[in-house]
Scaffold this active site. Structure first.
Site, PDB file in Angstrom:
ATOM      1  CE1 TYR A 195      -3.682   2.490   0.608  1.00  0.00           C
ATOM      2  CE2 TYR A 195      -2.547   3.144   2.616  1.00  0.00           C
ATOM      3  CZ  TYR A 195      -3.542   3.352   1.679  1.00  0.00           C
ATOM      4  OH  TYR A 195      -4.396   4.421   1.822  1.00  0.00           O
ATOM      5  CG  ASP A 290       5.660   3.624   1.093  1.00  0.00           C
ATOM      6  OD1 ASP A 290       5.945   4.297   2.108  1.00  0.00           O
ATOM      7  OD2 ASP A 290       4.500   3.454   0.683  1.00  0.00           O
ATOM      8  CE  LYS A 318       1.732   4.314   8.492  1.00  0.00           C
ATOM      9  NZ  LYS A 318       0.311   4.222   8.725  1.00  0.00           N
TER      10      LYS A 318
END
Ligand SMILES: Cc1ncc(COP(=O)(O)O)c(C=O)c1O
Length: 478
Positions: A195, A290, A318
């Site tokens: 994702y 990523d 995050k």
């Protein structure tokens, strides 16, 4: 507190919500009077365990469903794949969360990653309070951006320059445009079950919420947006070679989660990352890690430092925002200098680099620099994963799983799990029962088989033992 009503739903419970300063408690551990620094938290053992009730959560969620699609602002939160209604959180501290009914949970979601030093850390809150006195957003450069940029550049091997944005999705959108701008090519390779946020070009076999809800690739994504997105099973270097051979000189970049957290937890095979580094170099394509999830989690320098493989570009999110909305992308100077206004590739953001997100990020990273951080994460996450797997075995379940530092996962399947196809073999109905049982035992796991779990510095050995004991009990019941 005023009572409001939306769509005919009575919200009279609003006035009953415990406030953060409330000391009302139905058990000695439900509403801690301490609210101290994450690392100082000592668990108080309840004399009498509070009965698990979710009446207020249910009322609030029923109202929320009338107000927001599915009652949530991000799909997996709705508990659809594990059944039952989601619980509504009132406050967090250290390794713990409290819901509006006063239930206490040991939390292994950590706000989906950011809370690696523990929720609502005293130092981060104090720093935010100071920063906030000067304002929340300037829309102009501030020194804090330099500070966090220097920290990120010093930490992450591939990053010589960085651009801050507001989410991981934005970081991945930006990095993709940059890779295409730099190479002058259109096509990208992504992996099934990885994702990279919800931007159109990445919504192909996208893992995370899309996998959790069993959705086909999303309607509304124009064919043209994904026609240059090529996909390969994770850990399958032969397919990647075939894609490069069939698209000679056309592939701008390969993007991946170096350890997958969005199909559940999946590790790369030993040679996979090396082979990707080699094949991208041979084909003048860029390698993009990523690291929105793995950055500052697998090690201070992220997955790339952990595995000793340096990509050309990296995305972050995050943790670097310490619980405030943030994202970033960075890489080699010659590539990053294409980004506007240094270069022609346009990307911008009203709140990008705002002083609050920068402050929370700086203080979170500072804590992570302390000696022993990653050894501690490794130790407790290893104990937790092993403990759960052994409990599963004793209870007669077929299970497999793994962990690296502050990231872990397990499947109700024999394994090994090397790809999303393997992950899908997990008994998700059993996971759903396990999830609910753990919730009732005071352990908050990600409400999906296809999401990794996170530990943090605030998790104590007692937390881990309590979690394993809960798992032992639940696994025997399901
Ligand atoms: C690896 C990865 N990339 C990108 C994203 C998107 O980040 P955000 O939810 O901040 O947009 C996520 C979110 O979980 C992620 O795990």
């Amino acid at each position: 507190m005023a009572t409001i009503s939306a769509s005919g739903v009575s919200l009279s419970w609003l006035s009953q919500l415990p406030s953060s300063s409330s000391s009302s408690s139905s058990s000695s551990s439900s509403w801690p009077s301490h609210r101290r620094g994450a690392t100082q938290i000592k668990m108080t053992v309840s004399v009498e365990k509070k009965k698990f009730t979710t009446q207020k959560s249910e009322e609030i969620f029923n109202a929320a469903k009338e107000l927001m699609p599915g009652g949530v602002n991000s799909p997996v939160r709705a508990f659809k794949s594990v059944g039952g209604q989601p619980i509504i959180i009132d406050s967090v501290k250290g390794s713990r969360m409290w819901d509006v009914d006063g239930n206490e949970y040991i939390d292994y979601v950590g706000s989906w990653g950011p809370a690696i030093i523990g929720h609502a850390d005293d130092e981060v809150i104090a720093a935010l309070t100071e920063t906030m006195k000067k304002g929340t957003s300037f829309g102009a450069p501030c020194l804090l951006e330099n500070v966090l940029a220097e920290m990120v550049i010093a930490a992450v091997p591939s990053i010589e320059m960085v651009r801050f944005v507001n989410s991981g999705t934005e970081a991945c959108m930006g990095v993709l445009r940059l890779a295409r701008a730099f190479t002058g090519r259109q096509k990208i390779i992504k992996f099934e079950g990885c994702y990279h946020g919800h931007a159109d070009p990445f919504l192909v076999k996208a893992g995370s919420g899309v996998a959790t809800l069993g959705l086909p690739d999303s309607p509304g994504v124009p064919k043209a947006a994904t026609s240059d997105t090529l996909t390969s099973p994770y850990n399958d270097i032969e397919t990647v070679k075939e894609l490069f051979a069939a698209n000679k000189g056309e592939i701008a970049a390969v993007i991946l989660e170096a350890v997958v957290g969005n199909s559940g937890y999946i590790e790369p095979k030993p040679e996979f990352l090396n082979a990707l580094r080699q094949i991208t170099k041979e084909n003048d394509a860029l390698l993009i890690f990523d690291e929105v999830m793995t950055g500052f989690r697998l090690s201070y320098g992220g997955a790339q430092e952990y595995f000793g493989i340096t990509p050309d570009l990296t995305t972050l999110g995050k943790i670097i925002g310490g619980g405030l909305p943030v994202g970033a992308y960075g890489g080699r100077r010659e590539i990053m200098e294409m980004v506007a206004p240094a270069g022609p590739m346009y990307q911008a953001g009203t709140l990008s680099g705002n002083p609050l997100a920068m402050t929370a990020g700086i203080h979170t990273l500072k804590r992570l620099q302390e000696p022993g951080t990653y050894e501690y994460l490794d130790k407790i996450t290893g104990e937790l994963t092993q403990g759960i797997l052994e409990a599963g075995k004793r209870a007669g379940h077929e299970m497999c799983g793994g962990y690296i530092r502050g990231m872990f996962g397990f499947f109700f399947a024999g394994g090994p799990v090397y790809s999303f196809e393997d992950a899908k073999k997990s008994d998700t109905a059993k996971f759903a029962k396990f999830h609910r049982g753990m919730l009732e035992e005071g352990v908050y796991l990600a409400p999906s088989q296809f999401e990794a779990g996170f530990t943090g510095l605030a998790h104590t050995s007692e937390d881990i033992q309590q979690t394993i004991a809960a798992a032992e009990k639940v696994l025997r019941q399901i």
